[in-house]
Design a protein around this motif. Structure first.
Motif, PDB file in Angstrom:
ATOM      1  N   TYR A  76     -30.761  60.389 103.655  1.00 14.28           N
ATOM      2  CA  TYR A  76     -30.859  61.286 104.802  1.00 14.28           C
ATOM      3  C   TYR A  76     -32.290  61.357 105.326  1.00 14.28           C
ATOM      4  CZ  TYR A  76     -26.247  63.385 105.383  1.00 14.28           C
ATOM      5  OH  TYR A  76     -24.922  63.595 105.675  1.00 14.28           O
ATOM      6  N   GLN A  77     -33.224  61.443 104.408  1.00 20.19           N
ATOM      7  CA  GLN A  77     -34.624  61.568 104.805  1.00 20.19           C
ATOM      8  C   GLN A  77     -35.133  60.315 105.515  1.00 20.19           C
ATOM      9  OE1 GLN A  77     -36.756  62.609 101.247  1.00 20.19           O
ATOM     10  NE2 GLN A  77     -36.020  64.723 101.224  1.00 20.19           N
ATOM     11  N   THR A  78     -34.524  59.180 105.227  1.00 25.50           N
ATOM     12  CA  THR A  78     -34.979  57.923 105.827  1.00 25.50           C
ATOM     13  C   THR A  78     -34.058  57.462 106.958  1.00 25.50           C
ATOM     14  OG1 THR A  78     -33.836  56.714 104.048  1.00 25.50           O
ATOM     15  CG2 THR A  78     -36.193  57.147 103.762  1.00 25.50           C
ATOM     16  N   GLY A  79     -33.252  58.388 107.495  1.00 28.46           N
ATOM     17  CA  GLY A  79     -32.440  58.081 108.664  1.00 28.46           C
ATOM     18  C   GLY A  79     -31.272  57.158 108.410  1.00 28.46           C
ATOM     19  N   GLN A  80     -30.628  57.291 107.249  1.00 28.28           N
ATOM     20  CA  GLN A  80     -29.462  56.474 106.903  1.00 28.28           C
ATOM     21  C   GLN A  80     -28.281  57.397 106.567  1.00 28.28           C
ATOM     22  OE1 GLN A  80     -31.755  54.297 103.754  1.00 28.28           O
ATOM     23  NE2 GLN A  80     -30.926  52.486 104.758  1.00 28.28           N
ATOM     24  N   PRO A  81     -27.738  58.086 107.550  1.00 29.94           N
ATOM     25  CA  PRO A  81     -26.695  59.074 107.262  1.00 29.94           C
ATOM     26  C   PRO A  81     -25.438  58.480 106.651  1.00 29.94           C
ATOM     27  CG  PRO A  81     -26.900  58.682 109.629  1.00 29.94           C
ATOM     28  CD  PRO A  81     -28.072  58.018 108.994  1.00 29.94           C
ATOM     29  N   ASP A  82     -25.057  57.263 107.030  1.00 29.52           N
ATOM     30  CA  ASP A  82     -23.852  56.656 106.462  1.00 29.52           C
ATOM     31  C   ASP A  82     -24.038  56.364 104.972  1.00 29.52           C
ATOM     32  OD1 ASP A  82     -22.667  56.772 108.944  1.00 29.52           O
ATOM     33  OD2 ASP A  82     -23.110  54.685 109.454  1.00 29.52           O
ATOM     34  N   VAL A  83     -25.213  55.868 104.633  1.00 28.73           N
ATOM     35  CA  VAL A  83     -25.513  55.603 103.217  1.00 28.73           C
ATOM     36  C   VAL A  83     -25.538  56.912 102.443  1.00 28.73           C
ATOM     37  CG1 VAL A  83     -27.235  54.689 101.609  1.00 28.73           C
ATOM     38  CG2 VAL A  83     -26.796  53.508 103.775  1.00 28.73           C
ATOM     39  N   ALA A  84     -26.163  57.923 103.014  1.00 25.17           N
ATOM     40  CA  ALA A  84     -26.227  59.228 102.367  1.00 25.17           C
ATOM     41  C   ALA A  84     -24.829  59.785 102.127  1.00 25.17           C
ATOM     42  CB  ALA A  84     -27.025  60.195 103.232  1.00 25.17           C
ATOM     43  N   GLU A  85     -23.971  59.666 103.128  1.00 24.52           N
ATOM     44  CA  GLU A  85     -22.609  60.181 103.003  1.00 24.52           C
ATOM     45  C   GLU A  85     -21.860  59.483 101.877  1.00 24.52           C
ATOM     46  OE1 GLU A  85     -18.576  60.693 105.748  1.00 24.52           O
ATOM     47  OE2 GLU A  85     -20.508  60.210 106.683  1.00 24.52           O
ATOM     48  N   ASP A  86     -22.082  58.186 101.739  1.00 26.50           N
ATOM     49  CA  ASP A  86     -21.410  57.443 100.667  1.00 26.50           C
ATOM     50  C   ASP A  86     -21.822  57.974  99.291  1.00 26.50           C
ATOM     51  OD1 ASP A  86     -19.882  55.078  99.591  1.00 26.50           O
ATOM     52  OD2 ASP A  86     -21.879  54.602  98.816  1.00 26.50           O
ATOM     53  N   TYR A  87     -23.118  58.167  99.089  1.00 25.67           N
ATOM     54  CA  TYR A  87     -23.580  58.668  97.791  1.00 25.67           C
ATOM     55  C   TYR A  87     -23.074  60.079  97.533  1.00 25.67           C
ATOM     56  CZ  TYR A  87     -26.797  54.761  96.985  1.00 25.67           C
ATOM     57  OH  TYR A  87     -27.335  53.524  96.744  1.00 25.67           O
ATOM     58  N   LEU A  88     -23.078  60.917  98.562  1.00 23.84           N
ATOM     59  CA  LEU A  88     -22.675  62.308  98.363  1.00 23.84           C
ATOM     60  C   LEU A  88     -21.165  62.433  98.167  1.00 23.84           C
ATOM     61  CD1 LEU A  88     -25.071  64.037 100.888  1.00 23.84           C
ATOM     62  CD2 LEU A  88     -25.271  63.935  98.402  1.00 23.84           C
ATOM     63  N   LYS A  89     -20.399  61.548  98.774  1.00 28.28           N
ATOM     64  CA  LYS A  89     -18.957  61.546  98.513  1.00 28.28           C
ATOM     65  C   LYS A  89     -18.679  61.123  97.070  1.00 28.28           C
ATOM     66  CE  LYS A  89     -17.088  60.934 103.178  1.00 28.28           C
ATOM     67  NZ  LYS A  89     -16.386  60.018 104.119  1.00 28.28           N
ATOM     68  N   ARG A  90     -19.456  60.187  96.578  1.00 29.69           N
ATOM     69  CA  ARG A  90     -19.318  59.816  95.169  1.00 29.69           C
ATOM     70  C   ARG A  90     -19.694  60.981  94.267  1.00 29.69           C
ATOM     71  NH1 ARG A  90     -22.634  54.310  94.581  1.00 29.69           N
ATOM     72  NH2 ARG A  90     -22.199  54.695  92.374  1.00 29.69           N
ATOM     73  N   TYR A  91     -20.680  61.740  94.718  1.00 35.31           N
ATOM     74  CA  TYR A  91     -21.138  62.906  93.957  1.00 35.31           C
ATOM     75  C   TYR A  91     -20.019  63.941  93.828  1.00 35.31           C
ATOM     76  CZ  TYR A  91     -23.928  67.161  93.039  1.00 35.31           C
ATOM     77  OH  TYR A  91     -24.422  68.342  92.523  1.00 35.31           O
TER      78      TYR A  91
END
Length: 218
Positions: free
Chosen positions: A184-199
């Protein structure tokens, strides 16, 4: 047990002079029965919380003189030194413990933490990087390095370390959340969403709070 209660009472009220011989006796017994490391960990926990930490450090340093080759003794003195606002002494003790146990991540992480708290993040990173070269499977140390890199703004290097750590612990919620936060901090919301969904999809047996992840996911 009664003796330990008395020790705790004396130390918590700053009465180091009567406490010292009692502690010396307990450490002498611990050298015989094999509980030395445990006793030093307990002393570390107690002495880092007393009011006069400089006096506590002086006392503990005297008590620990016979145990210069015991890593737990070095770490205890280091922790109390840091609590007494003596980062140079703390770092020296942690490094001494590292030399005694070069494969143990605890002294390396303590040394890195003290260097970081002394506002020397470059040394903190170097300590962990050197340790990980020799001990690549030390996931906790790798995670700590990743956090330091993230705090320093080196997103690519931090991501590399986080991902390496995640490969060792694919269900570690702290690592997953950190990767999501970094994305999220580096402007990659799709990547962030993937990690947080795994979380949030981790088994219920994995202890964590899903609330921080849902704050990002919306």
């Amino acid at each position: 047990m009664a003796a330990q209660t008395l020790e705790t009472l004396l130390l918590s009220t700053g009465r180091f002079i009567p406490a010292e011989p009692l502690l010396a006796k307990r450490l002498a017994q611990a050298r015989t029965d094999g509980s030395l490391a445990l006793v030093y960990r307990k002393l570390q926990s107690l002495l880092t919380r007393v009011a006069d930490r400089s006096a506590a450090l002086d006392m503990l340093a005297r008590l620990a003189e016979p145990d210069a080759r015991e890593p737990a003794a070095r770490l205890a003195v280091g922790a109390v030194a840091m609590a007494a606002d003596k980062p140079d002494r703390a770092l020296a003790e942690a490094k001494a413990a590292m030399a005694l146990e070069p494969a143990n991540p605890e002294p390396a992480m303590a040394a890195a933490r003290y260097a970081s708290q002394a506002e020397d993040p470059a040394q903190a990173r170097a300590i962990l990087a050197d340790f990980l070269e020799r001990n690549p499977d030390a996931t906790d140390a790798r995670f700590m390095l990743a956090r330091l890199l993230m705090a320093d703004g080196d997103a690519d290097a931090a991501r590399e370390q986080f991902e390496h750590a995640l490969a060792s612990r694919p269900e570690d919620p702290t690592i997953l959340f950190s990767l999501g936060q970094l994305a999220y901090q580096t402007g990659q919301p799709d990547v962030a969403e993937d990690y947080l969904k795994r979380y949030v999809a981790l088994p219920s047996t994995v202890r964590r709070s899903n609330d921080p992840a849902y704050m990002f996911l919306g």
